[in-house]
Design an enzyme around this catalytic site. Structure first.
Site, PDB file in Angstrom:
ATOM      1  NE  ARG A 194     -26.989 -18.174   1.040  1.00  0.00           N
ATOM      2  CZ  ARG A 194     -26.080 -18.460   0.976  1.00  0.00           C
ATOM      3  NH1 ARG A 194     -25.430 -18.191   1.827  1.00  0.00           N
ATOM      4  NH2 ARG A 194     -25.043 -19.068   0.223  1.00  0.00           N
ATOM      5  CB  THR A 244     -16.185 -19.200   2.255  1.00  0.00           C
ATOM      6  OG1 THR A 244     -17.484 -19.246   1.824  1.00  0.00           O
ATOM      7  CG2 THR A 244     -16.341 -21.177   1.894  1.00  0.00           C
ATOM      8  CG  ASP A 245     -19.174 -14.743   3.063  1.00  0.00           C
ATOM      9  OD1 ASP A 245     -18.425 -14.292   2.446  1.00  0.00           O
ATOM     10  OD2 ASP A 245     -20.480 -15.384   1.989  1.00  0.00           O
ATOM     11  CG  HIS A 256     -23.351 -16.315  -2.963  1.00  0.00           C
ATOM     12  ND1 HIS A 256     -22.629 -15.125  -3.679  1.00  0.00           N
ATOM     13  CD2 HIS A 256     -23.084 -17.489  -1.941  1.00  0.00           C
ATOM     14  CE1 HIS A 256     -22.275 -14.865  -2.176  1.00  0.00           C
ATOM     15  NE2 HIS A 256     -22.683 -15.527  -1.661  1.00  0.00           N
TER      16      HIS A 256
HETATM   17  C1  3PY Z   1     -20.633 -18.378   3.702  1.00  0.00           C
HETATM   18  O1  3PY Z   1     -19.140 -19.621   3.969  1.00  0.00           O
HETATM   19  O2  3PY Z   1     -19.961 -18.029   3.271  1.00  0.00           O
HETATM   20  C2  3PY Z   1     -21.687 -19.207   3.106  1.00  0.00           C
HETATM   21  O3  3PY Z   1     -22.677 -18.688   2.893  1.00  0.00           O
HETATM   22  C3  3PY Z   1     -22.513 -20.658   2.670  1.00  0.00           C
HETATM   23  O4  3PY Z   1     -23.148 -20.513   1.280  1.00  0.00           O
HETATM   24 MG    MG Z   2     -21.233 -16.636   3.336  1.00  0.00          MG
END
Ligand code: 3PY
Ligand code: MG
Length: 249
Positions: free
Chosen positions: A69, A170-171, A44
């Site tokens: 990542r 967060t996802d 991201h």
């Molecule tokens: C999330 O919170 O989904 C992540 O991938 C952290 O960057």
């Molecule tokens: Mg994520």
């Protein structure tokens, strides 16, 4: 030896940074701030491959272990990053055992995996015999960030070649119908995160989590998380700027 592995062997948790901004200078500067590892986020962020290699070199120079990542669970991207100085791979959206096996194979040379041979920078650090000890020099974490991944967690945790899991809060929250916030206090997210930590412990795998604040990260360490990331460079920069501006005006 990989610094993260070393800390885990000593029974210590790992505190890692998280970089979303391109640039080797701040990567080195943060690595010199006593982080154990620093993750370069290629999913991201606007960081491209060449910049990621410069940042990984800078992180290593600064004394932290360079992690990435990756943008996707793609064996060719993972292999190329390992060949050029990543000693930790965090792969997003690992939703079932098949995804986890793909990841485990991508980070391992035959016969265990299908990583192709060409370790440019690892040979500089570990010598010509690197390939024989490659899996000891790196750490592989599968991101758990969907309801599907939670349903398949036992199968994911049993896959060879994976050191543990890393919660993408967060996802995960979005997948559970909650708000995509870090350090969430929403019940379903809190419960899912505790479930992931408990299942990881039962499977003798490490569990990590992406955190927004030091208080939340400390709490997670106390609960038994082995790897916390805190905090993203962009968030730290804007928080510091808001603070300095509010104290100046
Ligand atoms: C999330 O919170 O989904 C992540 O991938 C952290 O960057
Ligand atoms: Mg994520």
């Amino acid at each position: 030896m990989n610094r993260v592995r070393q800390l885990w062997q000593e029974g210590k948790p790992v505190v890692a940074g998280w970089l979303q901004l391109p640039g080797a200078l701040h990567a080195e500067a943060l690595a010199r701030c006593d982080y154990d590892a620093i993750v370069v986020d290629l999913q991201h962020s606007p960081i491209d491959f060449g910049m990621a290699v410069s940042m990984m070199s800078a992180i290593e120079l600064g004394g932290a272990e360079p992690f990435v990542r990756v943008a996707a669970n793609d064996g060719s991207e993972i292999g190329k990053l390992l060949d050029n100085g990543a000693y930790g791979i965090i792969s997003p959206m690992i939703n079932d055992a098949g995804d986890a096996q793909h990841l485990g194979r991508a980070v391992s040379y035959p016969p265990r995996g299908d990583r192709s041979f060409g370790p440019r920078r690892p040979n500089l650090r570990f010598g010509a015999n690197y390939h024989a000890q490659a899996s000891e020099t790196l750490v592989t974490l599968a991101m758990i960030e969907t309801e599907a991944a939670i349903s398949n967690l036992d199968a994911i945790l049993s896959v060879e070649g994976i050191d543990g899991v890393f919660v993408g809060p967060t996802d995960l929250a979005l997948s559970l119908g909650c708000s995509p916030r870090v350090d969430s206090t929403e019940g379903p997210v809190v419960e899912a995160i505790q479930h992931i930590r408990r299942k990881s412990a039962e499977a003798s795998k490490r569990c990590g989590i992406f955190c927004g604040s030091a208080a939340f990260a400390r709490q997670k360490i106390e609960e038994g998380f082995a790897f916390v990331t805190v905090a993203p460079d962009l968030a730290m920069l804007t928080e510091a700027a808001r603070n300095i501006i509010s104290r100046t005006r």
